[in-house]
Motif scaffolding. Sequence first.
Motif, PDB file in Angstrom:
ATOM      1  N   SER A 121      -2.635   5.499   2.109  1.00 39.20           N
ATOM      2  CA  SER A 121      -1.549   5.391   3.079  1.00 39.20           C
ATOM      3  C   SER A 121      -0.183   5.530   2.424  1.00 39.20           C
ATOM      4  CB  SER A 121      -1.641   4.044   3.814  1.00 39.20           C
ATOM      5  OG  SER A 121      -1.561   2.966   2.892  1.00 39.20           O
ATOM      6  N   HIS A 122      -0.012   4.941   1.277  1.00 32.98           N
ATOM      7  CA  HIS A 122       1.278   5.038   0.590  1.00 32.98           C
ATOM      8  C   HIS A 122       1.545   6.451   0.097  1.00 32.98           C
ATOM      9  CE1 HIS A 122       1.277   0.568   0.399  1.00 32.98           C
ATOM     10  NE2 HIS A 122       2.611   0.725   0.308  1.00 32.98           N
ATOM     11  N   SER A 123       0.532   7.078  -0.490  1.00 30.05           N
ATOM     12  CA  SER A 123       0.744   8.395  -1.094  1.00 30.05           C
ATOM     13  C   SER A 123       0.999   9.472  -0.047  1.00 30.05           C
ATOM     14  CB  SER A 123      -0.457   8.793  -1.954  1.00 30.05           C
ATOM     15  OG  SER A 123      -1.637   8.873  -1.163  1.00 30.05           O
ATOM     16  N   SER A 124       0.572   9.231   1.202  1.00 31.07           N
ATOM     17  CA  SER A 124       0.800  10.217   2.252  1.00 31.07           C
ATOM     18  C   SER A 124       2.281  10.421   2.542  1.00 31.07           C
ATOM     19  CB  SER A 124       0.065   9.809   3.537  1.00 31.07           C
ATOM     20  OG  SER A 124       0.588   8.578   4.039  1.00 31.07           O
ATOM     21  N   SER A 125       3.105   9.407   2.221  1.00 30.59           N
ATOM     22  CA  SER A 125       4.549   9.522   2.457  1.00 30.59           C
ATOM     23  C   SER A 125       5.311   9.845   1.173  1.00 30.59           C
ATOM     24  CB  SER A 125       5.087   8.217   3.061  1.00 30.59           C
ATOM     25  OG  SER A 125       4.864   7.128   2.171  1.00 30.59           O
ATOM     26  N   ALA A 157       4.367  15.079  -4.171  1.00 32.62           N
ATOM     27  CA  ALA A 157       3.326  15.283  -5.181  1.00 32.62           C
ATOM     28  C   ALA A 157       3.773  14.805  -6.552  1.00 32.62           C
ATOM     29  CB  ALA A 157       2.943  16.763  -5.235  1.00 32.62           C
ATOM     30  N   SER A 158       5.039  15.074  -6.909  1.00 30.92           N
ATOM     31  CA  SER A 158       5.523  14.665  -8.228  1.00 30.92           C
ATOM     32  C   SER A 158       5.623  13.150  -8.331  1.00 30.92           C
ATOM     33  CB  SER A 158       6.883  15.307  -8.513  1.00 30.92           C
ATOM     34  OG  SER A 158       7.845  14.884  -7.569  1.00 30.92           O
ATOM     35  N   GLN A 159       6.006  12.483  -7.223  1.00 33.93           N
ATOM     36  CA  GLN A 159       6.085  11.014  -7.229  1.00 33.93           C
ATOM     37  C   GLN A 159       4.694  10.404  -7.400  1.00 33.93           C
ATOM     38  OE1 GLN A 159       8.187  10.302  -3.460  1.00 33.93           O
ATOM     39  NE2 GLN A 159       9.888   9.431  -4.633  1.00 33.93           N
ATOM     40  N   THR A 160       3.724  10.965  -6.675  1.00 31.58           N
ATOM     41  CA  THR A 160       2.348  10.463  -6.767  1.00 31.58           C
ATOM     42  C   THR A 160       1.812  10.616  -8.188  1.00 31.58           C
ATOM     43  OG1 THR A 160       1.945  11.088  -4.466  1.00 31.58           O
ATOM     44  CG2 THR A 160       0.020  10.669  -5.851  1.00 31.58           C
ATOM     45  N   SER A 161       2.005  11.814  -8.746  1.00 26.64           N
ATOM     46  CA  SER A 161       1.526  12.083 -10.100  1.00 26.64           C
ATOM     47  C   SER A 161       2.210  11.186 -11.114  1.00 26.64           C
ATOM     48  CB  SER A 161       1.758  13.550 -10.443  1.00 26.64           C
ATOM     49  OG  SER A 161       1.378  13.817 -11.767  1.00 26.64           O
ATOM     50  N   SER A 162       3.519  10.993 -10.957  1.00 27.75           N
ATOM     51  CA  SER A 162       4.280  10.172 -11.897  1.00 27.75           C
ATOM     52  C   SER A 162       3.837   8.718 -11.841  1.00 27.75           C
ATOM     53  CB  SER A 162       5.773  10.283 -11.588  1.00 27.75           C
ATOM     54  OG  SER A 162       6.522   9.473 -12.474  1.00 27.75           O
ATOM     55  N   LEU A 163       3.595   8.202 -10.631  1.00 26.74           N
ATOM     56  CA  LEU A 163       3.149   6.818 -10.492  1.00 26.74           C
ATOM     57  C   LEU A 163       1.796   6.610 -11.155  1.00 26.74           C
ATOM     58  CD1 LEU A 163       3.406   3.966  -9.348  1.00 26.74           C
ATOM     59  CD2 LEU A 163       2.362   4.808  -7.230  1.00 26.74           C
ATOM     60  N   LEU A 164       0.833   7.492 -10.852  1.00 29.60           N
ATOM     61  CA  LEU A 164      -0.495   7.357 -11.452  1.00 29.60           C
ATOM     62  C   LEU A 164      -0.436   7.472 -12.969  1.00 29.60           C
ATOM     63  CD1 LEU A 164      -2.693   9.451  -8.975  1.00 29.60           C
ATOM     64  CD2 LEU A 164      -2.649   6.963  -9.236  1.00 29.60           C
ATOM     65  N   ASP A 165       0.377   8.393 -13.461  1.00 28.57           N
ATOM     66  CA  ASP A 165       0.513   8.553 -14.910  1.00 28.57           C
ATOM     67  C   ASP A 165       1.055   7.282 -15.559  1.00 28.57           C
ATOM     68  OD1 ASP A 165       0.624  10.330 -17.368  1.00 28.57           O
ATOM     69  OD2 ASP A 165       2.724   9.708 -17.221  1.00 28.57           O
ATOM     70  N   ASN A 208      13.636   7.368  -6.811  1.00 33.58           N
ATOM     71  CA  ASN A 208      12.523   8.133  -7.367  1.00 33.58           C
ATOM     72  C   ASN A 208      11.751   7.328  -8.400  1.00 33.58           C
ATOM     73  OD1 ASN A 208      12.916  10.495  -5.896  1.00 33.58           O
ATOM     74  ND2 ASN A 208      14.572  11.153  -7.291  1.00 33.58           N
ATOM     75  N   SER A 209      12.206   6.112  -8.672  1.00 33.97           N
ATOM     76  CA  SER A 209      11.583   5.296  -9.708  1.00 33.97           C
ATOM     77  C   SER A 209      10.257   4.756  -9.202  1.00 33.97           C
ATOM     78  CB  SER A 209      12.511   4.149 -10.108  1.00 33.97           C
ATOM     79  OG  SER A 209      11.867   3.311 -11.013  1.00 33.97           O
ATOM     80  N   ASN A 210       9.203   4.929 -10.000  1.00 36.32           N
ATOM     81  CA  ASN A 210       7.910   4.366  -9.627  1.00 36.32           C
ATOM     82  C   ASN A 210       7.194   3.770 -10.823  1.00 36.32           C
ATOM     83  OD1 ASN A 210       6.917   6.651 -10.986  1.00 36.32           O
ATOM     84  ND2 ASN A 210       6.995   7.842  -9.073  1.00 36.32           N
ATOM     85  N   SER A 211       7.965   3.549 -11.883  1.00 32.07           N
ATOM     86  CA  SER A 211       7.354   2.967 -13.080  1.00 32.07           C
ATOM     87  C   SER A 211       7.346   1.462 -12.969  1.00 32.07           C
ATOM     88  CB  SER A 211       8.136   3.395 -14.319  1.00 32.07           C
ATOM     89  OG  SER A 211       9.449   2.919 -14.244  1.00 32.07           O
ATOM     90  N   LYS A 212       6.674   0.810 -13.956  1.00 29.74           N
ATOM     91  CA  LYS A 212       6.600  -0.647 -13.937  1.00 29.74           C
ATOM     92  C   LYS A 212       8.003  -1.208 -14.088  1.00 29.74           C
ATOM     93  CE  LYS A 212       5.394  -0.900 -18.857  1.00 29.74           C
ATOM     94  NZ  LYS A 212       5.155   0.520 -19.090  1.00 29.74           N
TER      95      LYS A 212
END
Length: 616
Positions: free
Chosen positions: A424-428, A431-439, A499-503
Motif C-alpha cells: 500500500s505504501h509503495s503504490s504511492s 520507483a526511485s523512492q521505493t528502490s532507495s528505501l529498500l536499499d 525524498n528522504s527515506n533513510s533511517k
Amino acid sequence: MAMHRTYNDIEKDAFEAISKQHINVFLSLADELEGQEDSLSEGLRHLMRGYYHLYQGDYPAAVSEFAAGAARVESLAYSVVKKELFSMSAAANHYMGDSNNALIGFDRSLHLSMDANDERGIGASLSNLGMFYFDTGDYPTALDYYRRALPYHERAQSKRNLAITTGNIGFALQQAGYPEEALPELERAFELHMAEDDISGAASVASAIADIMWYLEHQDRAIFWAKRGAELAEQQPDKRVRANCRRRLAVVHIQAGELDQALKILDSISELEPLDGLVLGDAMIHKAEVLVRLERITDAATLARQALAMAEERGLAHTVARVHKLLKDLAKRQGDFDAYVIHNEAHQRVQEQLTGAATSRKIAIMDAQAALAQSKAERERERAILYSTLPQSVADRLIRGENVNGDEHAHAAVLFLDIVGFTSHSSSMGASQTSSLLDSIFTTFDAICEQHGVMKIKTIGDSYMAVAFGEAASPEQRAASVALEMMAFEFYWPTSNSNSNSKSNSNSNSNSNRVQFRIGMHSGPVVAGVIGTQRLQYDVWGDTVNVASRMESSSEAGRIQVSESFAQGLGAQGEGRRTDEAHHPLAPRPYTLALRGEMTVKGKGQMITYWLEAAP
C-alpha cells in the motif's frame, strides 16, 4: 593375509620421499597404488612416477606422467596432490625449454594454492616462479618472487622450502653481480639446510659460497667451502649434486694452480654416469682446459671431440657452442687453419641459433604473460560475480572447486522478515523512492547479519531471509540479536514533500510514518546449497525453513514471533542479560520471551509460540 595401507598413509610417505629426495621409494609407492582406480590415487601414482623420471633426467617421460596425473585430478577439489601435479608438470616443461607452458603451469599452481588459502602451496609456487625467471636470466623478477615466498614459508613452518628459497636469493644476487649481498644469504641458507639435515641442499650452497669466496679473493676460505660441499655431497644419493660439487672443487683447484689435483677430481666425475648432459659436458670441458694448461694438447683435443659428440647427441646447444670455441682455440694453437675455420663457423652458427632461440623464448614468455594477464582479468571478473551473488564463504568454496550442492546442517536458526504495509505504501511512491528505501533497509540489515555471524540468504521483494548456522556458538542467540537490532532501527516512509527515506531519529518523523517490520524465527535441521548454473543462488530449504516462514506470516507488526524450539535454544543459553562485555559488538542483546500461546500453523497444526522482545 597382507595388510593394505590407507591412501592417507601412502600420500604421507610420498611427500616425505619428495621432501627427502628418496628416489628409490618413488616407484615402490607407485606400485603400491596400482589397481586403485579413484582419481586421487591415480594422480598420486602419476606424481610418483613423474618424480622418478625427473630425477633420472628423463624429462619427456616426467612431463608425460605429470600431465596425465594433472588431467586425472583436474575436476577434483583442491588437494596437495593436485597442486603438486600442476607445479611439477610446469617444472618438467621448463626443464625441456617449453617456457610458455611452464609459465602458465606455474601460474595455475599459484592460483590453485591462493584459492585454497594454502600458505605452504603459495610459498612453493612463488618460489617456482622465481626459479623460472632465474633460469631465463631475469634476476630482478626472480628476486621479487623469492622474497614474496619467504613469509609464506615462515608462516607455514616449511623449513626446507625456507632454506631453499633463502639460498636461491643468494644465487640470484650472485648472478646479478652482488656477491657481498649474496654471501650472508647463502651462509644463512647453509645453516637452515644443515638444521633440517638436508645434506643435498647444504652441499650445493657450500659450493656456491666457495665461488663467492674466490671472487672476494679469500682463497683459503674458497678451498674450505669447496671441500665442505664435496664432502657433504658424497653423503647423499643425488648424482647431479655430487658431480656439481666435485666440479666446483676441481675449479677451485684449477684457480689455485693445483692442476694435477683438479684433473684427478674431474676424472672421478665420469664414474657417476649416467649423468645430466650439462653436468657431464661442464666436467669434460674443464678437464680439456686443464690438459691444455698441462701442454697435453692432443689429449685435450680428443676429449673435446668426445664432449662435442655427446653434446650433439643430447641436443645441448650451449655445450656444443662452448666445445666448438675450445676446438677453435686448440686449432689456432696447433696452427691447423682448416680446423680453425670449421670450428669458428660452427661456433658462430650455433651462437646465432642460440640467440634466435633466446629471442623466441622471450617472445614465448611475453605471449604467456599476456595470456596470463587476460586469464587473470577473466578470473577476477568471475570472482567479482560470485562474490556479488553469493555469501563470501560459499563463493570461496566454489572457487576452491568444492561441491556446494547439499550441505546438511543439523542445527540452524532461520529468520524471515517482512515490511508491513509495503504494497500500500509503495503504490504511492516513485520507483526511485521505493528502490532507495529498500536499499537503505536491506544494506543496514546486511551489516547487522555480518556483525553477528549470520548469513543473509536472499531478499524477495520486501522480504528478507537470513540463517545462523550451528558452526559457531548458539545460532538462536545470534539470530535473536540480529532480529532485535533490526527492530530497533528506525526507517520512515517518504512524505510528499520529502525524498528522504533513510533511517532517521529526527523528531520531524512521527511514529505513524515509521516503517514497521514483522519477524518470525524457527530452529532445526536444514539443507543448503548453490542452485542454478547461469544465475547462481545459495539457498536453504527444509521443514525448518517452512516453519520459520509461517512464524513470520502469523506474527504481528513490530513484533518477533519464535517457535518453541527456538525459545528452548535461547533458554539453554541463559536470559541474554547484559554483562561487562555488553559493549562488544558481538555481545548478545538483552531480551525477554513472552508466551503467546498455541497457534494453528499451516501444515504443522497446533504449535506453541513466543514473543521475543527487547528487555526493558
